[in-house]
Design an enzyme around this catalytic site. Sequence first.
Site, PDB file in Angstrom:
ATOM      1  N   THR A 224       0.848  -1.188   0.000  1.00 63.42           N
ATOM      2  CA  THR A 224       0.000   0.000   0.000  1.00 63.42           C
ATOM      3  C   THR A 224       0.882   1.235   0.000  1.00 63.42           C
ATOM      4  OG1 THR A 224      -1.649  -1.174   1.360  1.00 63.42           O
ATOM      5  CG2 THR A 224      -1.814   1.226   1.281  1.00 63.42           C
ATOM      6  N   ARG A 252     -12.598  -9.579  -1.323  1.00 56.82           N
ATOM      7  CA  ARG A 252     -11.800  -9.238  -0.137  1.00 56.82           C
ATOM      8  C   ARG A 252     -11.527  -7.745  -0.078  1.00 56.82           C
ATOM      9  NH1 ARG A 252      -6.227  -7.001   0.669  1.00 56.82           N
ATOM     10  NH2 ARG A 252      -5.547  -7.785   2.693  1.00 56.82           N
ATOM     11  N   VAL A 253     -11.686  -7.171   1.097  1.00 61.04           N
ATOM     12  CA  VAL A 253     -11.323  -5.782   1.361  1.00 61.04           C
ATOM     13  C   VAL A 253     -10.214  -5.786   2.397  1.00 61.04           C
ATOM     14  CG1 VAL A 253     -12.092  -3.560   2.265  1.00 61.04           C
ATOM     15  CG2 VAL A 253     -13.623  -4.922   0.812  1.00 61.04           C
ATOM     16  N   ASP A 255      -6.964  -3.536   4.515  1.00 63.96           N
ATOM     17  CA  ASP A 255      -6.990  -2.414   5.450  1.00 63.96           C
ATOM     18  C   ASP A 255      -6.884  -1.071   4.745  1.00 63.96           C
ATOM     19  OD1 ASP A 255      -4.302  -2.716   4.703  1.00 63.96           O
ATOM     20  OD2 ASP A 255      -3.573  -1.947   6.618  1.00 63.96           O
TER      21      ASP A 255
END
Length: 359
Positions: A224, A252-253, A255
């Site tokens: 990220t 899927r998610v 953070d």
Amino acid sequence: MARSDLLIFVSTLLLFLPLLTVADAELVKSEKFPVVVSTWPFLEAVRAAWRAVDSGCSAVEAVVEGCSACEELRCDGTVGPGGSPDENGETMIDALVMDGVTMEVGAVAAMRYIKDGIRAAHLVMKYSQHTLLAGEGASAFAISMGLPGPMNLSSPESVKKWSDWKENQCQPNFGKNVVPANDCGPYKPNNGAVNVSGDKRTESCEMGAIEYRPPLVGPHNHDTISMAVIDKMGHIAVGTSTNGATYKIPGRVGDGPIVGSSAYADDEVGGCGATGDGDTMMRFLPCYQVVESMRQGMKPGEAAKDAISRIARRYPDFVGAVVAVDKNGSHAGACHGWTFQYSVQNPDMDDVQVFTVLP
């Protein structure tokens, strides 16, 4: 000088003192602000944010510009389109932006067909009363607000990566306690407790314990950009963007769009960005913890180490990192399971500097 003249002189001087104080305060701010801090050596993203904030843009605007640059460059293949295929070979986008002044948040999760994740998140903040939009609803909203789409977010690289993974019997994957063990599914629940060691699976009922082999997580397959910006007025904002974990289960998610996990900001305190195994880290809201620890008086380094240690005590094999910046621009990072690097630019630097943090 007559007493009346002296009184007039003193009164006039007092009128200008507030102006002098404001000017002095602005001078102090200009010496230490703006500040841009980002996870990883994403130099061009930091430079893009710096150009924006140094030219007078707000912290929020600069965060959007910086993360957008990373999306366009497809940083490490883990940000923006063209990377991290899921089990179906599709790339989806997660992103978030948070204003530390108003505490407003805009986020998108598992967004399909739109390449501009951070701009979509910003549109959610600007043009809705919601905090998070997901899936095709997020895509439709982004298009209605003017972003280009729909479009295919795959690339030749992501398609090849997915094809190679399929040829390897879809290993590694994010399944747990499912069968078949070494095939691409469809998977079904295994009704018995399962221990997994390497490629061998055995039934076990001992203490109801379930162990499993965690998928590989590293800077080039699960990452990220998380960025914090303090603008010339001393206001702070944070933002994130990612295309998620490679070979994730569709839907899927991670953070990335979860406020308090991947990023958090409060103008009164500072901000934080996180990267790594989001499925584990989001259970602890590490960036919220960092900011609250700084609120209680911890320095950025202490707050970062404390947040990471809370996760490591429960999950000693997890991989992740946080970077903290306080409202004065002081910064520090902490990590576990890998060597972490983060990037900074401030008025004391001619260009971006990269800081290395050891686990």
